[in-house]
Scaffold this motif. Sequence first.
Motif, PDB file in Angstrom:
ATOM      1  N   ILE A  88       0.844  -1.313   0.086  1.00 29.28           N
ATOM      2  CA  ILE A  88      -0.046   0.100  -0.060  1.00 29.28           C
ATOM      3  C   ILE A  88       0.890   1.143  -0.024  1.00 29.28           C
ATOM      4  O   ILE A  88       1.706   1.430   0.910  1.00 29.28           O
ATOM      5  CB  ILE A  88      -1.066   0.082   1.403  1.00 29.28           C
ATOM      6  CG1 ILE A  88      -1.618  -1.242   1.529  1.00 29.28           C
ATOM      7  CG2 ILE A  88      -1.890   1.058   1.244  1.00 29.28           C
ATOM      8  CD1 ILE A  88      -2.431  -1.446   2.750  1.00 29.28           C
ATOM      9  N   ASN A  89       1.095   1.977  -1.060  1.00 27.05           N
ATOM     10  CA  ASN A  89       1.749   3.053  -1.253  1.00 27.05           C
ATOM     11  C   ASN A  89       3.047   2.892  -0.815  1.00 27.05           C
ATOM     12  O   ASN A  89       3.965   3.665   0.089  1.00 27.05           O
ATOM     13  CB  ASN A  89       1.273   4.370  -0.569  1.00 27.05           C
ATOM     14  CG  ASN A  89       0.000   5.078  -1.427  1.00 27.05           C
ATOM     15  OD1 ASN A  89      -0.326   4.466  -2.436  1.00 27.05           O
ATOM     16  ND2 ASN A  89      -0.332   6.202  -0.922  1.00 27.05           N
ATOM     17  N   GLY A  90       3.727   1.645  -1.173  1.00 23.86           N
ATOM     18  CA  GLY A  90       5.038   1.410  -0.802  1.00 23.86           C
ATOM     19  C   GLY A  90       5.205   0.737   0.210  1.00 23.86           C
ATOM     20  O   GLY A  90       6.422   0.107   0.791  1.00 23.86           O
ATOM     21  N   ASN A  91       4.372   0.607   1.288  1.00 21.63           N
ATOM     22  CA  ASN A  91       4.350  -0.126   2.677  1.00 21.63           C
ATOM     23  C   ASN A  91       3.628  -1.592   2.389  1.00 21.63           C
ATOM     24  O   ASN A  91       2.691  -1.753   1.918  1.00 21.63           O
ATOM     25  CB  ASN A  91       3.576   0.479   3.521  1.00 21.63           C
ATOM     26  CG  ASN A  91       3.765   1.747   3.942  1.00 21.63           C
ATOM     27  OD1 ASN A  91       5.008   2.114   4.007  1.00 21.63           O
ATOM     28  ND2 ASN A  91       3.095   2.977   4.150  1.00 21.63           N
ATOM     29  N   THR A  92       4.723  -2.445   2.682  1.00 23.43           N
ATOM     30  CA  THR A  92       4.376  -3.808   2.797  1.00 23.43           C
ATOM     31  C   THR A  92       3.622  -4.240   3.937  1.00 23.43           C
ATOM     32  O   THR A  92       4.177  -4.357   5.024  1.00 23.43           O
ATOM     33  CB  THR A  92       5.666  -4.659   2.497  1.00 23.43           C
ATOM     34  OG1 THR A  92       6.198  -4.457   1.176  1.00 23.43           O
ATOM     35  CG2 THR A  92       5.324  -6.191   2.301  1.00 23.43           C
ATOM     36  N   ILE A  93       2.402  -4.815   3.863  1.00 18.32           N
ATOM     37  CA  ILE A  93       1.793  -5.290   4.979  1.00 18.32           C
ATOM     38  C   ILE A  93       1.313  -6.638   4.925  1.00 18.32           C
ATOM     39  O   ILE A  93       0.958  -7.271   3.839  1.00 18.32           O
ATOM     40  CB  ILE A  93       0.363  -4.518   4.836  1.00 18.32           C
ATOM     41  CG1 ILE A  93       0.447  -2.839   4.993  1.00 18.32           C
ATOM     42  CG2 ILE A  93      -0.717  -4.759   6.233  1.00 18.32           C
ATOM     43  CD1 ILE A  93       1.530  -2.184   6.088  1.00 18.32           C
ATOM     44  N   SER A  94       1.530  -7.364   5.956  1.00 19.84           N
ATOM     45  CA  SER A  94       1.017  -8.811   6.086  1.00 19.84           C
ATOM     46  C   SER A  94      -0.154  -9.019   6.531  1.00 19.84           C
ATOM     47  O   SER A  94      -0.625  -8.514   7.392  1.00 19.84           O
ATOM     48  CB  SER A  94       2.233  -9.517   7.069  1.00 19.84           C
ATOM     49  OG  SER A  94       3.338  -9.641   6.486  1.00 19.84           O
ATOM     50  N   MET A  95      -1.057  -9.779   5.689  1.00 20.05           N
ATOM     51  CA  MET A  95      -2.492  -9.745   6.297  1.00 20.05           C
ATOM     52  C   MET A  95      -2.686 -11.446   6.399  1.00 20.05           C
ATOM     53  O   MET A  95      -2.175 -12.191   5.644  1.00 20.05           O
ATOM     54  CB  MET A  95      -3.342  -9.471   5.153  1.00 20.05           C
ATOM     55  CG  MET A  95      -3.251  -7.944   4.857  1.00 20.05           C
ATOM     56  SD  MET A  95      -4.247  -7.079   6.158  1.00 20.05           S
ATOM     57  CE  MET A  95      -4.119  -5.197   5.442  1.00 20.05           C
ATOM     58  N   CYS A  96      -3.438 -11.746   7.382  1.00 23.92           N
ATOM     59  CA  CYS A  96      -3.935 -13.116   7.426  1.00 23.92           C
ATOM     60  C   CYS A  96      -5.584 -13.250   6.790  1.00 23.92           C
ATOM     61  O   CYS A  96      -6.617 -12.641   7.349  1.00 23.92           O
ATOM     62  CB  CYS A  96      -4.339 -13.521   8.913  1.00 23.92           C
ATOM     63  SG  CYS A  96      -5.175 -15.109   9.150  1.00 23.92           S
ATOM     64  N   ALA A  97      -5.459 -13.984   5.482  1.00 25.77           N
ATOM     65  CA  ALA A  97      -6.605 -13.860   4.594  1.00 25.77           C
ATOM     66  C   ALA A  97      -7.333 -15.071   4.928  1.00 25.77           C
ATOM     67  O   ALA A  97      -6.823 -16.138   4.781  1.00 25.77           O
ATOM     68  CB  ALA A  97      -6.250 -13.820   3.210  1.00 25.77           C
ATOM     69  N   VAL A  98      -8.754 -14.888   5.429  1.00 22.67           N
ATOM     70  CA  VAL A  98      -9.505 -16.070   5.691  1.00 22.67           C
ATOM     71  C   VAL A  98     -10.473 -15.843   4.654  1.00 22.67           C
ATOM     72  O   VAL A  98     -11.411 -14.909   4.576  1.00 22.67           O
ATOM     73  CB  VAL A  98     -10.189 -15.741   6.902  1.00 22.67           C
ATOM     74  CG1 VAL A  98     -11.109 -16.957   7.440  1.00 22.67           C
ATOM     75  CG2 VAL A  98      -9.011 -15.790   8.026  1.00 22.67           C
ATOM     76  N   LYS A  99     -10.883 -17.000   4.048  1.00 25.35           N
ATOM     77  CA  LYS A  99     -11.804 -17.187   2.934  1.00 25.35           C
ATOM     78  C   LYS A  99     -12.957 -18.242   3.458  1.00 25.35           C
ATOM     79  O   LYS A  99     -12.610 -19.122   4.057  1.00 25.35           O
ATOM     80  CB  LYS A  99     -11.333 -17.298   1.346  1.00 25.35           C
ATOM     81  CG  LYS A  99     -10.190 -16.522   1.187  1.00 25.35           C
ATOM     82  CD  LYS A  99      -9.745 -16.855  -0.158  1.00 25.35           C
ATOM     83  CE  LYS A  99      -8.749 -15.662  -0.667  1.00 25.35           C
ATOM     84  NZ  LYS A  99      -8.033 -16.034  -2.076  1.00 25.35           N
ATOM     85  N   GLY A 100     -14.119 -18.091   3.113  1.00 25.87           N
ATOM     86  CA  GLY A 100     -15.103 -19.186   3.254  1.00 25.87           C
ATOM     87  C   GLY A 100     -16.414 -18.724   2.663  1.00 25.87           C
ATOM     88  O   GLY A 100     -16.683 -18.051   1.748  1.00 25.87           O
ATOM     89  N   THR A 101     -17.370 -19.588   3.228  1.00 29.02           N
ATOM     90  CA  THR A 101     -18.729 -19.411   2.563  1.00 29.02           C
ATOM     91  C   THR A 101     -19.475 -19.638   3.967  1.00 29.02           C
ATOM     92  O   THR A 101     -19.504 -20.449   4.813  1.00 29.02           O
ATOM     93  CB  THR A 101     -19.205 -20.482   1.616  1.00 29.02           C
ATOM     94  OG1 THR A 101     -18.464 -20.486   0.572  1.00 29.02           O
ATOM     95  CG2 THR A 101     -20.624 -20.545   1.122  1.00 29.02           C
TER      96      THR A 101
END
Length: 589
Positions: A88-101
């Motif tokens: 994001i605008n040069g900043n690297t961010i780590s995210m825990c991405a949770v996907k589901g239904t």
Amino acid sequence: MPTSLLQRRFGLPALSALCISAALLAACNGSDDSASTGAGSTSATAAATALAVVKPVMDCAQLASVDLTDIGGAGSTITSAAVTTTTINGNTISMCAVKGTLAPSNTFEVALPVSSWTQRFAELGCGGLCGNLSDPTRQSAFSFTYNCPLVQQGGFVTAATDMGHSGNGTAWTTNEQQQADFAYRGQHITTLAAKKLIKAYYGQAQKYSYFVGCSDGGREALMAAQRYPNDYNGIVAGAPAAHFQIQNSVFHGWSVVSNSTTGNSSGNSVLYADKIAVLHRAVLAACGDTPDGLISDPRACSFDPASIACATGALDTSACLTPAEVAAAGKIYGGPLDATTRERMQIGRPLPGSEGNWVGVEVPSTSTSTGAPVAVSSGVFSYNIVTGAYNLIFTGSPTMPTIDNFGYTDASFYSTYLAPNHPLYDATNPDLSAFQKAGGKLILWHGWADQHISPRYTIAYYEAMQNTMGQSTVDGFTRMYLVPGVGHCGGGEGLANIDLVSQITGWVEQSNAPDSVMSYRTDTAGNVTASRPVYPYPAVAQYKGSGDWHDGANYTSGAPLYNVRTPAWAGAMFYTPYTPKQQGVATPL
């Protein structure tokens, strides 16, 4: 229907990010110049960023075992939970991405910052008829790019959903549960799931919750305030398609038939892009009241298309409007009347100054060419109305009139066709007392040059709130901003980058009620080329008369230019309190 038409009409999928995020873009002004950010902006941003960062108490992968059946019902499942990175605008961010239904078919994704969460959660609305899942880990796709510290530093948990159906097909319109999921349930249960994942991942609940959406996302935002007053502390609703049914029937349909040589779908278009440019220049010349020629309040503009009519017998009509073009423009602006009572069938049409955004919506994208079908300007509406594919959205039966025999001049259309599902799909209930008593704050915003949804509908809703709850009560928890020259959820000739999410966080978290909010124009490199304050409705920005007019510091709050309340019209009955309709699976509170 071709996706390109969906994109032009409702922002799917290419504009879904814009429709979700034009208000999030509003949060993204991190300027420290108090003279150019508007009253309260700097203090609100500084206070909002003061919350402590909270780290996870478990590994991201462990979230895959969280049970969501208490929220979505049997069949709800998490399909993956993994760490990903986003820039994001040069900043690297780590995210825990949770996907589901969430059962039966609400696809969702929640993005939880691994090392930068500031105890805030934001649910993101989706545009058009939804059906697509925007990736909340790619926050730059939501215009989280305008120098917003809370976003650039990965401060929000964000969540998104497809609202119960996938793609642009029509099968969901015959499914009662999927109708409900699109109407109101999908965003709510996604929010409940996100909050449960937050509690599990960080070992504590979020401190503040927000909803941000535009277009149908704005409808979803108002639906949340009306149906689920405790879901969010603050809501930003941009260009809301609050009267979903009117929007997708008489509003879009009238744009088609009014620009047809035959008055129905068999005709060619009357107005094309070249003449729209002529019309737009004339409107701004007649009514532009800002240094750059924009219109502060188009309702005060009394422009008549006949003023640029071609002289009788003119051989060169390139710089004027023919009689047919004058008539078509007048119809697009004016809307139909009930044939018997002469009552207005619509309270909002595209307003003077919006013409530059009509191309591809009210008129074809091409310049003058013989034989271009009027349907190219009809978007989703004509597809629905001609084929009957989405008739169930409106009436619950495939008996909807076609675009050629529609009840444009018969007010009984509202009670016959739209009333049955008004309490299901529409978000026009003006009684937000439960949301207000819960401490919720609401910011409404709309571009004056919106080509898809008239800002007069948002004004009508705001006035209905005042009529129902009292102006002083509404002033205590609601602000509305109307932005000159800005199109649907952004774009246009106006200054489309505005700081609203930092305003809502400052209001919710520090009781800093918003006043002026600076809007910005940027070039292709992202450099600010102009700024101007936007004031709470009905005040307008007024140039002080000296200094660089590109600099927002040289403006002050001006008196309203238009003081007439919304007049009577055929659909006004839908802007009074009503009991929301529920159907299908019971929704968790």
